[in-house]
Design a protein around this motif. Structure first.
Motif, PDB file in Angstrom:
ATOM      1  N   MET A   1      10.338  -8.180  18.512  1.00 24.52           N
ATOM      2  CA  MET A   1      11.393  -8.146  19.517  1.00 24.52           C
ATOM      3  C   MET A   1      12.635  -8.896  19.052  1.00 24.52           C
ATOM      4  O   MET A   1      13.774  -8.466  19.266  1.00 24.52           O
ATOM      5  CB  MET A   1      10.877  -8.732  20.838  1.00 24.52           C
ATOM      6  CG  MET A   1       9.920  -7.823  21.573  1.00 24.52           C
ATOM      7  SD  MET A   1       9.384  -8.507  23.163  1.00 24.52           S
ATOM      8  CE  MET A   1       8.468  -7.106  23.825  1.00 24.52           C
TER       9      MET A   1
ATOM     10  N   ASP B   1      14.454  -6.708  16.570  1.00 27.73           N
ATOM     11  CA  ASP B   1      15.126  -5.570  17.195  1.00 27.73           C
ATOM     12  C   ASP B   1      16.347  -5.987  18.011  1.00 27.73           C
ATOM     13  O   ASP B   1      17.362  -5.289  18.029  1.00 27.73           O
ATOM     14  CB  ASP B   1      14.162  -4.807  18.106  1.00 27.73           C
ATOM     15  CG  ASP B   1      13.237  -3.877  17.330  1.00 27.73           C
ATOM     16  OD1 ASP B   1      13.635  -3.418  16.250  1.00 27.73           O
ATOM     17  OD2 ASP B   1      12.128  -3.619  17.817  1.00 27.73           O
ATOM     18  N   SER B   2      16.231  -7.113  18.704  1.00 29.99           N
ATOM     19  CA  SER B   2      17.284  -7.490  19.658  1.00 29.99           C
ATOM     20  C   SER B   2      18.241  -8.538  19.122  1.00 29.99           C
ATOM     21  O   SER B   2      19.355  -8.693  19.638  1.00 29.99           O
ATOM     22  CB  SER B   2      16.643  -8.018  20.948  1.00 29.99           C
ATOM     23  OG  SER B   2      15.966  -9.242  20.702  1.00 29.99           O
TER      24      SER B   2
ATOM     25  N   ILE C   1      16.899   0.865  23.792  1.00 30.23           N
ATOM     26  CA  ILE C   1      16.927   0.337  22.430  1.00 30.23           C
ATOM     27  C   ILE C   1      15.710   0.863  21.692  1.00 30.23           C
ATOM     28  O   ILE C   1      14.568   0.656  22.120  1.00 30.23           O
ATOM     29  CB  ILE C   1      16.942  -1.199  22.419  1.00 30.23           C
ATOM     30  CG1 ILE C   1      18.253  -1.715  23.022  1.00 30.23           C
ATOM     31  CG2 ILE C   1      16.758  -1.728  21.003  1.00 30.23           C
ATOM     32  CD1 ILE C   1      18.373  -3.223  23.050  1.00 30.23           C
TER      33      ILE C   1
ATOM     34  N   SER D   1      13.182   0.750  18.792  1.00 31.21           N
ATOM     35  CA  SER D   1      12.679  -0.298  17.910  1.00 31.21           C
ATOM     36  C   SER D   1      12.590   0.175  16.463  1.00 31.21           C
ATOM     37  O   SER D   1      12.201   1.308  16.186  1.00 31.21           O
ATOM     38  CB  SER D   1      11.293  -0.745  18.378  1.00 31.21           C
ATOM     39  OG  SER D   1      10.737  -1.690  17.479  1.00 31.21           O
TER      40      SER D   1
ATOM     41  N   PRO E   1      18.977  -8.505  31.310  1.00 34.58           N
ATOM     42  CA  PRO E   1      18.687  -8.161  29.906  1.00 34.58           C
ATOM     43  C   PRO E   1      18.411  -9.425  29.095  1.00 34.58           C
ATOM     44  O   PRO E   1      19.094 -10.442  29.248  1.00 34.58           O
ATOM     45  CB  PRO E   1      19.982  -7.476  29.437  1.00 34.58           C
ATOM     46  CG  PRO E   1      20.581  -6.925  30.682  1.00 34.58           C
ATOM     47  CD  PRO E   1      20.248  -7.913  31.771  1.00 34.58           C
ATOM     48  N   GLY E   2      17.361  -9.360  28.271  1.00 36.01           N
ATOM     49  CA  GLY E   2      16.980 -10.504  27.456  1.00 36.01           C
ATOM     50  C   GLY E   2      15.847 -11.323  28.029  1.00 36.01           C
ATOM     51  O   GLY E   2      15.278 -12.167  27.333  1.00 36.01           O
TER      52      GLY E   2
ATOM     53  N   THR F   1      15.944  -4.661  28.440  1.00 38.76           N
ATOM     54  CA  THR F   1      17.112  -4.306  27.629  1.00 38.76           C
ATOM     55  C   THR F   1      18.249  -3.755  28.490  1.00 38.76           C
ATOM     56  O   THR F   1      19.211  -3.189  27.958  1.00 38.76           O
ATOM     57  CB  THR F   1      16.743  -3.282  26.543  1.00 38.76           C
ATOM     58  OG1 THR F   1      16.289  -2.062  27.159  1.00 38.76           O
ATOM     59  CG2 THR F   1      15.658  -3.812  25.632  1.00 38.76           C
TER      60      THR F   1
ATOM     61  N   SER G   1       9.827   1.847  23.312  1.00 39.06           N
ATOM     62  CA  SER G   1      10.889   1.858  24.310  1.00 39.06           C
ATOM     63  C   SER G   1      10.324   2.515  25.556  1.00 39.06           C
ATOM     64  O   SER G   1       9.647   3.540  25.475  1.00 39.06           O
ATOM     65  CB  SER G   1      12.098   2.643  23.801  1.00 39.06           C
ATOM     66  OG  SER G   1      12.580   2.093  22.599  1.00 39.06           O
TER      67      SER G   1
END
Length: 545
Positions: free
Chosen positions: A432, A435-436, A315, A317, A293-294, A310, A323
């Protein structure tokens, strides 16, 4: 010449303009490959079609050509122990259940002829609402949220359900097949016919076609691009089928991205298991070994596609991203998900400079031409040839060259073309990050445009991050090969244990670090945002026949 017996894995990579078959060893060295282009049809502005029958023939020629080259190097064709297949995801194919013949040209993912469909369904959401699974209806706001919550996608010309609905409305033969339960649907020209069709699909043809009861299947990554899949359950949504007026009988069976689906029935690879099916961008994520993830990658092909792993969490957005399913490593395995930013135009803008404007004689020449100037001279190229995808989602946007003066020369325009994909990439990465909450340190890249050092340096300068380009950049083909090999534990590969892939594709990489000052970077970004705003709302979207 003596014939050696080895262990290799094959990858059938079905792109927008060509098909290739690549044979890899356990380290991801390319042992043999064969690539052929196929015809592109542009009968009207915004239309883009493919002949599914031609693509099947091209795919078979690519397999035969690569096997012949493999044997020419002294290896037995029997050295290929399994193959994977990867494809363009939203391209829509319709064929007849009984005859096994395509009912019309495939509608390609870039095609925007269904703008009227988008407008009509937006109105339907407003006036009728969206039927949720319990049979109740929600109004516009909740309806829109429910659609995104369920599918991870937006109403757009991009996705398959609206393309298929357009086919039913405009081709009598498709409509008749739908009404008589003889319509079959798949995504991707080659996947729709080889891998996801009971009649004429890559898996169908490779596993024997209609007479041998070929398979009508679709893997979770392709299914997640249709606007018909419940992203949370990985099952077809019957309420969405009703919303789009589509019958369940058209749908393929959903499978994982890594399992043995069947074996090839004839040709040089007869008896070889097909063990990996995955959409091209998800394949590139796997091929870049973005398992944690990431981690993120960007593929610069006809379009550009950023995927951000993710993990097992979907997730949703808040900033214009999609997604999607990243991959599922076997039946019943917990799927990985991703945030995706889809950019409609990347390498196709370079081909436009070559084929329509005559500024260059080959795609590679754009790098030479762009290097003649150190800046674009204030020129911005918003490459909205079919509207804008992520993160803007504006089907009414028009392509725009802006900032032209008497000082402007072809080199400025070439550089602005390369900058366009880099600015579009930054826009997606900004979304991104929002969102993250994760600041991107480096971006892994692959695809045809990455062969030019200048565009990679421009990307690093505009983005303000390191760009990492591997030596072996066939990441899409490699990804489906890894999934296929993992399914039969070839070479000891196991996607669920990334350490088993530590020796795969380690030949080295090149890192491009930012050289542009922060003030100059901020000024260019501000100019790009202004140019995008000028392009938005350019076309008056109307329902048209």
């Amino acid at each position: 010449m003596s014939i050696a017996q080895g262990e290799f894995v094959g990858a059938l990579d079905c792109g927008t303009t060509s098909v290739r078959f690549i044979v890899f060893d356990s380290f991801a060295n390319i042992i043999a490959e064969h690539q052929l282009e196929f015809t592109q049809y542009y009968p009207r502005p915004g239309w883009h079609g493919h002949d599914a029958t031609e693509i099947i023939q091209v795919a078979q020629e690519c397999i035969a050509g690569a096997v012949s080259k493999l044997e020419g190097k002294g290896w037995s064709g029997k050295s290929i122990k399994t193959i994977g297949i990867t494809n363009q995801r939203e391209t829509t194919v319709a064929w007849h259940r009984i005859s096994g013949k395509p009912l019309c040209q495939a509608i390609v993912w870039t095609d925007t002829r269904n703008k009227g469909e988008v407008t009509a369904y937006e109105r339907k959401l407003n006036e009728v609402g969206f039927e949720v699974e319990d049979g109740s209806f929600d109004r516009l706001l909740t309806a829109g949220i429910n659609m995104i919550e369920r599918t991870g996608l937006k109403l757009s010309t991009y996705f398959s359900a609206l393309k298929l609905h357009w086919m039913i409305q405009h081709y009598p033969e498709v409509k008749e097949a739908h009404e008589s339960d003889n319509l079959l649907f798949g995504t991707g020209r080659l996947m729709g016919r080889l891998c996801q069709s009971i009649r004429l699909s890559p898996l169908c043809n490779l596993t024997g076609g209609a007479a041998a009861n070929g398979l009508h299947i679709i893997d979770v990554t392709n299914a997640s691009r249709t606007l018909l899949l419940n992203l949370n359950t990985l099952e077809w949504s019957h309420s969405l089928l009703r919303f789009f007026s589509l019958k369940p009988s058209i749908l393929p069976r959903i499978v994982s991205s890594s399992e043995v689906y069947g074996t090839i029935s004839s040709g040089p690879l007869e008896g070889v298991p097909i063990a990996g099916i995955v959409g091209d961008q998800q394949a590139a994520l796997v091929g870049n070994k973005c398992f944690a993830p990431g981690e993120a990658k960007n593929t610069y092909g006809t379009g550009a596609f950023l995927l951000f792993n993710t993990g097992h969490e979907v997730i949703k957005s808040q900033n214009g991203l999609l997604s999607t399913v990243a991959y599922q490593n076997g039946p019943g395995a917990k799927p990985f998900y991703a945030l995706e930013g889809s950019i409609g135009v990347a390498g196709s803008a370079v081909k436009w400079l070559r084929d329509k404007m005559g500024l260059i004689n080959s795609a590679a020449e754009v790098n030479v031409l762009a290097e003649k100037e150190s800046t674009s001279g204030g020129v911005y190229f918003v490459t909205a040839f079919g509207g804008l995808l992520a993160p803007y989602w504006d089907t009414s946007a028009g392509g725009m060259l802006i900032g032209l003066t008497l000082y402007t020369n072809p080199s400025h325009i070439a550089r602005a073309t390369l900058e366009a994909v880099s600015y579009s990439t930054r826009a997606v990465l900004e979304a991104m990050k929002a969102d993250s909450g994760v600041e991107l340190r480096h971006l892994k890249v692959d695809g045809g445009m990455t062969n030019g050092d200048i565009v990679m340096q421009i990307q690093a300068d505009i983005g303000g991050f390191d760009v990492v380009r591997p030596e072996m950049r066939e990441s899409t083909a490699l990804g489906c090969a890894l999934l296929a090999g993992s399914a039969i534990r070839l070479f000891g590969w196991d996607i669920s244990k990334p350490e088993t892939l530590d020796k795969v594709n380690t030949a080295g990489s090149t890192t491009f670090s930012p050289k542009l000052g922060e003030e100059e970077r901020a000024s260019g970004w501000k100019g790009w945002q202004r140019a995008v705003e000028k392009s938005r709302g350019w076309e008056d979207v109307q329902e048209e026949d």
